[in-house]
Enzyme design. Structure first.
Site, PDB file in Angstrom:
ATOM      1  N   ASP A 118     -24.039  69.583  16.529  1.00  0.00           N
ATOM      2  CA  ASP A 118     -23.000  70.169  15.695  1.00  0.00           C
ATOM      3  C   ASP A 118     -23.188  71.689  15.746  1.00  0.00           C
ATOM      4  O   ASP A 118     -24.257  72.194  15.398  1.00  0.00           O
ATOM      5  CB  ASP A 118     -23.192  69.651  14.259  1.00  0.00           C
ATOM      6  CG  ASP A 118     -21.915  69.651  13.452  1.00  0.00           C
ATOM      7  OD1 ASP A 118     -21.164  70.627  13.564  1.00  0.00           O
ATOM      8  OD2 ASP A 118     -21.698  68.680  12.694  1.00  0.00           O
TER       9      ASP A 118
ATOM     10  N   ASP B 153     -17.840  72.922  14.355  1.00  0.00           N
ATOM     11  CA  ASP B 153     -17.477  72.958  12.945  1.00  0.00           C
ATOM     12  C   ASP B 153     -16.372  73.989  12.674  1.00  0.00           C
ATOM     13  O   ASP B 153     -16.445  75.113  13.186  1.00  0.00           O
ATOM     14  CB  ASP B 153     -18.754  73.345  12.167  1.00  0.00           C
ATOM     15  CG  ASP B 153     -18.587  73.235  10.673  1.00  0.00           C
ATOM     16  OD1 ASP B 153     -18.272  72.128  10.214  1.00  0.00           O
ATOM     17  OD2 ASP B 153     -18.781  74.245   9.975  1.00  0.00           O
TER      18      ASP B 153
ATOM     19  N   GLU C  47     -13.477  70.720  15.214  1.00  0.00           N
ATOM     20  CA  GLU C  47     -12.945  70.345  13.897  1.00  0.00           C
ATOM     21  C   GLU C  47     -11.850  71.337  13.541  1.00  0.00           C
ATOM     22  O   GLU C  47     -12.119  72.521  13.355  1.00  0.00           O
ATOM     23  CB  GLU C  47     -14.045  70.379  12.837  1.00  0.00           C
ATOM     24  CG  GLU C  47     -13.544  69.855  11.495  1.00  0.00           C
ATOM     25  CD  GLU C  47     -14.394  70.290  10.310  1.00  0.00           C
ATOM     26  OE1 GLU C  47     -14.337  69.619   9.277  1.00  0.00           O
ATOM     27  OE2 GLU C  47     -15.090  71.327  10.400  1.00  0.00           O
TER      28      GLU C  47
ATOM     29  N   HIS D 106     -18.550  62.564   7.314  1.00  0.00           N
ATOM     30  CA  HIS D 106     -19.390  62.922   6.172  1.00  0.00           C
ATOM     31  C   HIS D 106     -18.669  63.731   5.106  1.00  0.00           C
ATOM     32  O   HIS D 106     -19.255  64.035   4.069  1.00  0.00           O
ATOM     33  CB  HIS D 106     -20.598  63.722   6.684  1.00  0.00           C
ATOM     34  CG  HIS D 106     -20.168  65.010   7.305  1.00  0.00           C
ATOM     35  ND1 HIS D 106     -19.479  65.071   8.499  1.00  0.00           N
ATOM     36  CD2 HIS D 106     -20.278  66.283   6.882  1.00  0.00           C
ATOM     37  CE1 HIS D 106     -19.196  66.323   8.778  1.00  0.00           C
ATOM     38  NE2 HIS D 106     -19.680  67.086   7.817  1.00  0.00           N
ATOM     39  N   ASP D 107     -17.421  64.126   5.370  1.00  0.00           N
ATOM     40  CA  ASP D 107     -16.643  64.892   4.394  1.00  0.00           C
ATOM     41  C   ASP D 107     -15.567  64.037   3.741  1.00  0.00           C
ATOM     42  O   ASP D 107     -14.817  64.526   2.890  1.00  0.00           O
ATOM     43  CB  ASP D 107     -15.923  66.071   5.079  1.00  0.00           C
ATOM     44  CG  ASP D 107     -16.882  67.086   5.656  1.00  0.00           C
ATOM     45  OD1 ASP D 107     -17.951  67.298   5.064  1.00  0.00           O
ATOM     46  OD2 ASP D 107     -16.551  67.675   6.712  1.00  0.00           O
TER      47      ASP D 107
HETATM   48  C1  GLC Z   1     -16.998  71.366   7.939  1.00  0.00           C
HETATM   49  C2  GLC Z   1     -18.108  70.380   7.706  1.00  0.00           C
HETATM   50  C3  GLC Z   1     -18.419  70.359   6.244  1.00  0.00           C
HETATM   51  C4  GLC Z   1     -18.873  71.736   5.845  1.00  0.00           C
HETATM   52  C5  GLC Z   1     -17.861  72.803   6.253  1.00  0.00           C
HETATM   53  C6  GLC Z   1     -18.455  74.163   6.190  1.00  0.00           C
HETATM   54  O1  GLC Z   1     -15.811  71.005   7.327  1.00  0.00           O
HETATM   55  O2  GLC Z   1     -17.750  69.137   8.205  1.00  0.00           O
HETATM   56  O3  GLC Z   1     -19.377  69.395   5.908  1.00  0.00           O
HETATM   57  O4  GLC Z   1     -19.060  71.782   4.453  1.00  0.00           O
HETATM   58  O5  GLC Z   1     -17.403  72.633   7.559  1.00  0.00           O
HETATM   59  O6  GLC Z   1     -19.361  74.350   7.239  1.00  0.00           O
END
Ligand code: GLC
Length: 544
Positions: A105, A204, A246, A315-316
């Site tokens: 990641d 990310d 993402e 995980h979110d």
């Molecule tokens: C992404 C991650 C999340 C994190 C955010 C800030 O959305 O998946 O878990 O809090 O980025 O890095």
């Protein structure tokens, strides 16, 4: 390090299935209540049995873990809570020996304020101040930013009399990607991990790296795709690496750019539209019609022009069966199978979030059990909201739902640890756990195994086009996929039919199931008929 790692064959994008591990909650090997790298190594047999190709690990770098690792303090070292670099190399090597790759990641939009770059910036070093987005009061007043985790997105630093930007927690300072030195640092980080035999990267919140101040836009900025292409060329491009960005803000046009089959950017991105989390995610509800419209648009729009990621959770996000399906005990397994079938028979790369293959669920949270910085901030900011409604929102949407320990068995710590875990276990591990499901051939776990095997066996699942039938029907999902074998000329048609309700329902497209069709997969025993049972789903294959 093991030289053979670098020579394992590249992972094939068309057929690969990715499993997401949240290391803090996967398997504890040293009895401290927190999952670790050696714990993952111990569970490689389970992952091999499931049949996945790549393991995406959420961040395991050194971090104060204000945001559970998404606040990186050093991209080149492993956090001691997870283990050592040597253990990580051993994991890469053990996994490679089983034909499994590791996906890291990359948190490139921000660092922890404990990162050396930021520490030097605060100490007055102009080179490192230019790594971040420091601005004076006049600029900040003219450019108000609200943090995604709540509150002001600007943090004042008295000794510098300046503010730094943080789109997330105040401990996560945004990097300035308009500075070429920052982009070079990130390419170096990726190359460091590539040299260790890493086979994939998840980027990310990558759509936030180019900011547009005139519109106060923190995502989809003007240089975004330039920066990604540059990073691609400077690091992972052309090396058979699987990458996923993402991108909460990606529309179809952006998705086509990102996943351009010429390989100039990423393999694919995560688009979240099908989840229905919308603008105010805390008060959102799942809408099957919005799901179907988003899937239809993306499946058609990227066919031949890009590539989809396919996922129900991470995980979110809430637990998949609790968000999409019906997590009441009598329906949980059958509805989780339905949603797995809906997703896994589409075109793209499926991602399975740890525990999804067991049908792990959301739970009811007490305030003192919350661990997630976002949930804690949200709760603190909602003093006006009716407490019962606040509780419902945290139970339905809060990220801690996805972060409870993996449910390996029915024992007191669910096989996760010998100590009290860092976050509360879901009590339902007594009934919902890997040991029980591995031993029971009709379990959800075996349904996922079957779906993974089907993707590898049938080109129509990997390559076929996709037509959603009855897009405006909220009670059913039906789609047809077609693929013609270029060598034999044989035409393959896959038909997926699913009843989304808890009532028996007539399936209008059932008459398209031809004589001689093969029932590839079903979530009920026996021969299906035109009226489907609650949450019944079937996948058929026809060849002419
Ligand atoms: C992404 C991650 C999340 C994190 C955010 C800030 O959305 O998946 O878990 O809090 O980025 O890095």
């Amino acid at each position: 390090m093991n030289p053979h790692i670098l020579h394992t064959p590249a992972i094939d994008l068309d057929s690969c299935v990715i499993y997401q591990i949240y290391p803090m909650s996967f398997q504890d090997s040293n009895g401290d209540g927190m999952g670790d790298i050696n714990g993952i190594r111990q569970r490689l047999g389970y992952l091999t049995q499931l049949g996945v190709d790549l393991l995406w690990l959420t961040p395991i770098y050194r971090s104060p873990k204000r945001d559970n690792g998404y606040d990186v303090a050093d991209y080149h070292t492993i956090d001691p809570a997870f283990g050592t670099l040597a253990e990580m190399e051993q994991l890469i090597s053990d996994a490679a020996a089983r034909g499994i790759g590791i996906m890291m990641d990359i948190v490139a939009n921000h660092t922890s304020i404990e990162h050396e770059w930021f520490v030097r910036a605060l100490a007055g070093d102009p080179r490192y101040q230019a790594y971040y987005v420091f601005r004076d009061k006049a600029f900040v007043d003219a450019h108000p930013i609200t943090s995604i985790f709540g509150g002001n997105g600007w943090q004042y630093v008295p000794q510098l009399d300046r503010y730094y930007l943080h789109n997330f927690d105040a401990s996560q300072a945004d990097l300035d990607w308009d500075n070429p030195a920052v982009r070079a640092e990130m390419a170096e980080v990726i190359n460091f991990w590539l040299a260790k035999g890493i086979k994939g990267f998840r980027f990310d919140v990558i759509d936030m790296v180019s900011k547009e101040w005139s519109r106060l836009a923190m995502s989809n900025g003007p240089r975004l795709h330039d920066y990604i292409r540059e990073l691609n060329q400077a690091s992972f491009g052309g090396k058979g690496i699987i990458t996923v960005g993402e991108t909460w803000g990606a529309d179809l046009a952006h998705m086509q750019h990102y996943s351009n089959p010429n390989g100039s950017e990423f393999s694919m991105v995560f688009n979240f539209e099908h989840l229905g989390l919308g603008r105010d995610k805390w008060s959102s509800h799942f809408d099957p019609l919005a799901f179907k419209r988003a899937m239809a648009r993306h499946q058609t729009g990227l066919h031949g022009l890009g590539w989809n990621s396919l996922f129900l959770g991470n995980h979110d996000l809430p637990r998949a069966v609790s968000r999409f399906g019906d997590d009441r005990p009598e329906w949980r397994e059958v509805s989780a199978k339905l949603w797995a079938m809906v997703i896994h028979l589409m075109q793209g790369t499926p991602f399975i979030y740890q525990g999804e293959e067991l049908g792990m669920t959301n739970r009811h949270w007490q305030a003192d059990e919350l661990r997630d910085v976002e949930a804690i901030n949200y709760r603190a900011s909602q003093s006006e909201l009716d407490p019962a409604e606040l509780g419902r929102r945290l139970d339905a949407i809060g990220r801690d739902n996805a972060r409870t320990p993996m449910q390996w068995d029915s024992g007191p710590r669910a096989g996760f640890s010998t100590a009290a875990p860092w976050i509360v276990l879901n009590d339902n591990h007594v009934a919902i756990n890997a040991a029980e499901q591995r031993a029971r051939p009709d379990s959800l776990f075996h349904c996922y195994r079957q779906l993974i095997a089907l993707r590898k066996a049938h080109p129509v699942i990997r390559h076929g086009d996709v037509a959603l039938l009855d897009e405006e029907d909220p009670e059913r999902i039906s789609y047809r996929r077609r693929w013609q074998d270029p060598i034999t000329g044989a035409r393959h048609t896959l038909l997926l039919l699913a009843n989304l309700t808890e009532r028996p329902l007539v399936m209008p497209h059932f008459d398209q199931v031809e004589k001689g069709a093969t029932l590839l997969i079903s979530n009920y025993p026996g021969e299906p008929a035109a009226t489907f049972a609650p949450y019944q789903a079937t996948g058929w294959l026809m060849t002419t």
